[in-house]
Design an enzyme around this catalytic site. Sequence first.
Site, mmCIF file in Angstrom:
data_model
loop_
_atom_site.group_PDB
_atom_site.id
_atom_site.type_symbol
_atom_site.label_atom_id
_atom_site.label_comp_id
_atom_site.label_asym_id
_atom_site.label_seq_id
_atom_site.Cartn_x
_atom_site.Cartn_y
_atom_site.Cartn_z
ATOM 1 N N VAL A 15 0.825 -1.206 0.000
ATOM 2 C CA VAL A 15 0.000 0.000 0.000
ATOM 3 C C VAL A 15 0.868 1.269 0.000
ATOM 4 O O VAL A 15 0.603 2.215 -0.750
ATOM 5 C CB VAL A 15 -0.968 0.013 1.213
ATOM 6 N N ALA A 44 9.358 5.958 6.217
ATOM 7 C CA ALA A 44 10.022 5.021 7.124
ATOM 8 C C ALA A 44 9.611 3.614 6.756
ATOM 9 O O ALA A 44 8.452 3.370 6.429
ATOM 10 C CB ALA A 44 9.629 5.307 8.573
ATOM 11 N N ARG A 46 11.488 -0.766 7.216
ATOM 12 C CA ARG A 46 12.567 -1.466 7.939
ATOM 13 C C ARG A 46 13.862 -1.483 7.138
ATOM 14 O O ARG A 46 14.936 -1.244 7.672
ATOM 15 C CB ARG A 46 12.138 -2.906 8.229
ATOM 16 N N LYS A 107 -6.946 -1.939 9.648
ATOM 17 C CA LYS A 107 -8.219 -2.339 10.284
ATOM 18 C C LYS A 107 -8.016 -3.003 11.637
ATOM 19 O O LYS A 107 -8.844 -2.856 12.536
ATOM 20 C CB LYS A 107 -9.024 -3.260 9.365
ATOM 21 N N GLU A 131 -10.454 5.385 5.625
ATOM 22 C CA GLU A 131 -11.283 4.857 4.527
ATOM 23 C C GLU A 131 -10.731 3.540 3.989
ATOM 24 O O GLU A 131 -11.480 2.617 3.659
ATOM 25 C CB GLU A 131 -11.355 5.898 3.404
ATOM 26 N N VAL A 134 -11.489 -0.346 5.465
ATOM 27 C CA VAL A 134 -12.698 -1.158 5.255
ATOM 28 C C VAL A 134 -13.011 -1.227 3.764
ATOM 29 O O VAL A 134 -13.256 -0.207 3.125
ATOM 30 C CB VAL A 134 -13.908 -0.561 6.003
ATOM 31 N N GLY A 136 -11.224 -1.719 1.172
ATOM 32 C CA GLY A 136 -10.212 -1.177 0.246
ATOM 33 C C GLY A 136 -10.663 0.028 -0.546
ATOM 34 O O GLY A 136 -10.860 1.110 -0.009
ATOM 35 N N GLY A 189 -0.924 -14.933 -5.303
ATOM 36 C CA GLY A 189 -0.776 -13.744 -4.467
ATOM 37 C C GLY A 189 -2.100 -13.224 -3.923
ATOM 38 O O GLY A 189 -2.155 -12.137 -3.359
ATOM 39 N N LYS A 207 -13.065 -5.467 10.015
ATOM 40 C CA LYS A 207 -13.750 -4.464 9.180
ATOM 41 C C LYS A 207 -15.194 -4.287 9.624
ATOM 42 O O LYS A 207 -15.720 -3.170 9.642
ATOM 43 C CB LYS A 207 -13.686 -4.886 7.709
HETATM 44 N N1 LIG Z 1 -2.371 -4.973 0.888
HETATM 45 C C1 LIG Z 1 -3.645 -4.587 0.747
HETATM 46 O O1 LIG Z 1 -4.242 -4.810 -0.289
HETATM 47 C C2 LIG Z 1 -4.340 -3.856 1.868
HETATM 48 C C3 LIG Z 1 -5.699 -3.474 1.702
HETATM 49 C C4 LIG Z 1 -6.338 -2.756 2.700
HETATM 50 C C5 LIG Z 1 -5.643 -2.459 3.860
HETATM 51 N N2 LIG Z 1 -4.346 -2.872 4.004
HETATM 52 C C6 LIG Z 1 -3.656 -2.519 5.248
HETATM 53 O O2 LIG Z 1 -2.579 -1.654 4.927
HETATM 54 C C7 LIG Z 1 -1.516 -1.846 5.827
HETATM 55 C C8 LIG Z 1 -0.247 -2.169 5.053
HETATM 56 O O3 LIG Z 1 -0.449 -3.356 4.309
HETATM 57 P P1 LIG Z 1 0.584 -3.825 3.168
HETATM 58 O O4 LIG Z 1 -0.103 -4.927 2.442
HETATM 59 O O5 LIG Z 1 1.098 -2.674 2.405
HETATM 60 O O6 LIG Z 1 1.736 -4.457 4.067
HETATM 61 P P2 LIG Z 1 3.214 -4.852 3.615
HETATM 62 O O7 LIG Z 1 3.305 -4.983 2.142
HETATM 63 O O8 LIG Z 1 3.601 -6.000 4.464
HETATM 64 O O9 LIG Z 1 4.087 -3.570 4.037
HETATM 65 C C9 LIG Z 1 4.347 -3.237 5.338
HETATM 66 C C10 LIG Z 1 5.419 -2.150 5.366
HETATM 67 O O10 LIG Z 1 5.640 -1.797 6.720
HETATM 68 C C11 LIG Z 1 7.035 -1.776 6.952
HETATM 69 N N3 LIG Z 1 7.270 -2.124 8.354
HETATM 70 C C12 LIG Z 1 6.972 -3.275 8.996
HETATM 71 N N4 LIG Z 1 7.359 -3.192 10.283
HETATM 72 C C13 LIG Z 1 7.890 -1.974 10.448
HETATM 73 C C14 LIG Z 1 8.477 -1.302 11.544
HETATM 74 N N5 LIG Z 1 8.560 -1.883 12.742
HETATM 75 N N6 LIG Z 1 8.946 -0.060 11.357
HETATM 76 C C15 LIG Z 1 8.861 0.535 10.143
HETATM 77 N N7 LIG Z 1 8.309 -0.027 9.068
HETATM 78 C C16 LIG Z 1 7.830 -1.286 9.220
HETATM 79 C C17 LIG Z 1 7.630 -2.784 6.009
HETATM 80 O O11 LIG Z 1 9.000 -2.428 5.812
HETATM 81 P P3 LIG Z 1 9.971 -3.238 4.794
HETATM 82 O O12 LIG Z 1 9.371 -3.046 3.440
HETATM 83 O O13 LIG Z 1 11.274 -2.553 4.934
HETATM 84 O O14 LIG Z 1 9.957 -4.663 5.256
HETATM 85 C C18 LIG Z 1 6.755 -2.590 4.787
HETATM 86 O O15 LIG Z 1 7.273 -1.558 3.990
HETATM 87 C C19 LIG Z 1 -1.988 -2.940 6.787
HETATM 88 O O16 LIG Z 1 -2.582 -2.370 7.916
HETATM 89 C C20 LIG Z 1 -3.027 -3.670 5.969
HETATM 90 O O17 LIG Z 1 -3.981 -4.335 6.772
HETATM 91 C C21 LIG Z 1 -3.693 -3.545 3.041
#
Ligand SMILES: NC(=O)c1ccc[n+]([C@@H]2O[C@H](COP(=O)([O-])OP(=O)(O)OC[C@H]3O[C@@H](n4cnc5c(N)ncnc54)[C@H](OP(=O)(O)O)[C@@H]3O)[C@@H](O)[C@H]2O)c1
Length: 430
Positions: A15, A44, A46, A107, A131, A134, A136, A189, A207
């Site tokens: 995201v 920011a 990791r 969420k 927004e 819940v 997407g 995926g 949600k």
């Molecule tokens: N993916 C979706 O389609 C989707 C849809 C709706 C809502 N969401 C929500 O959006 C959020 C992000 O989801 P995502 O799918 O984008 O997750 P993701 O791909 O796993 O990305 C998470 C990011 O957070 C970083 N991170 C993890 N731990 C950290 C820490 N302690 N300090 C700093 N950065 C840290 C990671 O860093 P690194 O890259 O360096 O490892 C990564 O860049 C979640 O709350 C998820 O529920 C996601």
Amino acid sequence: MSEPLRIAIAGLGTVGAGVFQLLAKNGALIARRGGRPLEVVAVAARDRKKDRGVDLAKVAWFDDAAKMAAEADCEVVVELIGGAEGMARRVCETALAKGRHVVTANKALLAHHGTALAASAEAKGLTIAYEAAVAGGIPIIKSIREGLAANRLSRVYGILNGTCNYILTQMRKTGRAFGDVLADAQKLGYAEADPSFDVDGVDAAHKLAILAGVAFGTKIDFAAVHVEGIRRVGAQDIQFARELGFRIKLLGIAELGEGGLMQRVHPCMVPLETPIAHVEDVYNAVVAEGDFVGRVVAEGRGAGAGPTASAVVADIVDIAHGRRPMTFQLPAGELATPKALGIDARRGGYYIRLDVIDRPGVIADVTAALRDEAVSLASMLQRGRAPDERVPVVLVTHDTQEAAMRRALDRIARLGAVLEAPVVIRIESL
Ligand SMILES: NC(=O)c1ccc[n+]([C@@H]2O[C@H](COP(=O)([O-])OP(=O)(O)OC[C@H]3O[C@@H](n4cnc5c(N)ncnc54)[C@H](OP(=O)(O)O)[C@@H]3O)[C@@H](O)[C@H]2O)c1
């Protein structure tokens, strides 16, 4: 044009990188709509060395996301890390404490701490916008909170998890078993390596708890959500559903009545003629029912970089404009705490599949257990006869109380000829 809105983004995964790409592509258009350019000034994550396909040359990098939330020169902190606790929570709490607005897609965090975060934000005249948390890309929070503000809502429900909807759709289209379709979804995926949050219904429950809060103006009560996932839905159930004129969907349903608030997530038999029965694959849908508007249905992509970034950036545009809606429809201190109704209070029809040894008297024992609890049968299906062998028997009941159904099922499950715990799928007349 006014000064840019300065933004810091915590988390640059699916995201976070999506938000970056969206702003790079549509930034000029969004600046006109928001009345100010949106400028990412800090990020920011990791791993600083990871290639994320985005240009970070002009952006300050922080290894510590909480430090960024405290110190970056910004008005808005966008939290895209994930998880109900740990760094995500620290980032949001720190940003609010330091007087910055928060936008999040998280969420889990909102389901567990939404009411407290809303109170902290409102105490300081700040926004916490969610927004993207819940459904997407579907703008359902705005639709309910602003678009339906004139209504009393009695029920809100929907398909809130794209992974489950994809699996159930593929099971129906291919006739394959849950495990096989899940393995394919993981390769594509559409499902995580650890799929439990999705397939066990927890993600949908997060949600639903948020939706209920915004629809009814109630405190978020995640602990009160009854949660069941889709692991026990078999290929046979999909086939029987077809014969009976239903589709099986994992729904989240929140209903507010005189007796209290019931929130539940479980597989449902949905009549084919309802719009939600036709929402397929990774699509989500949310239905809200209001006293003046009637039924409103919204459908769209519930996840993925593009749809989720679309929702995140819409929240940022609101902040750029100076729009400050209530977090959950009412000030956090005025949110109601209705009585939480358990699943035992549900009234409705039931689909029950039993795996039984085909021998005389079995059906009589099953129907006696139902009769003793005043559960009346609408129909029964048995495919073929195989004396002394395992056969599926499907029962469909008229509307009955869940508690009575449970007592009958406990007795049925103990019958010697019943080989496995019955599969129970609630029939929803939506
Ligand atoms: N993916 C979706 O389609 C989707 C849809 C709706 C809502 N969401 C929500 O959006 C959020 C992000 O989801 P995502 O799918 O984008 O997750 P993701 O791909 O796993 O990305 C998470 C990011 O957070 C970083 N991170 C993890 N731990 C950290 C820490 N302690 N300090 C700093 N950065 C840290 C990671 O860093 P690194 O890259 O360096 O490892 C990564 O860049 C979640 O709350 C998820 O529920 C996601």
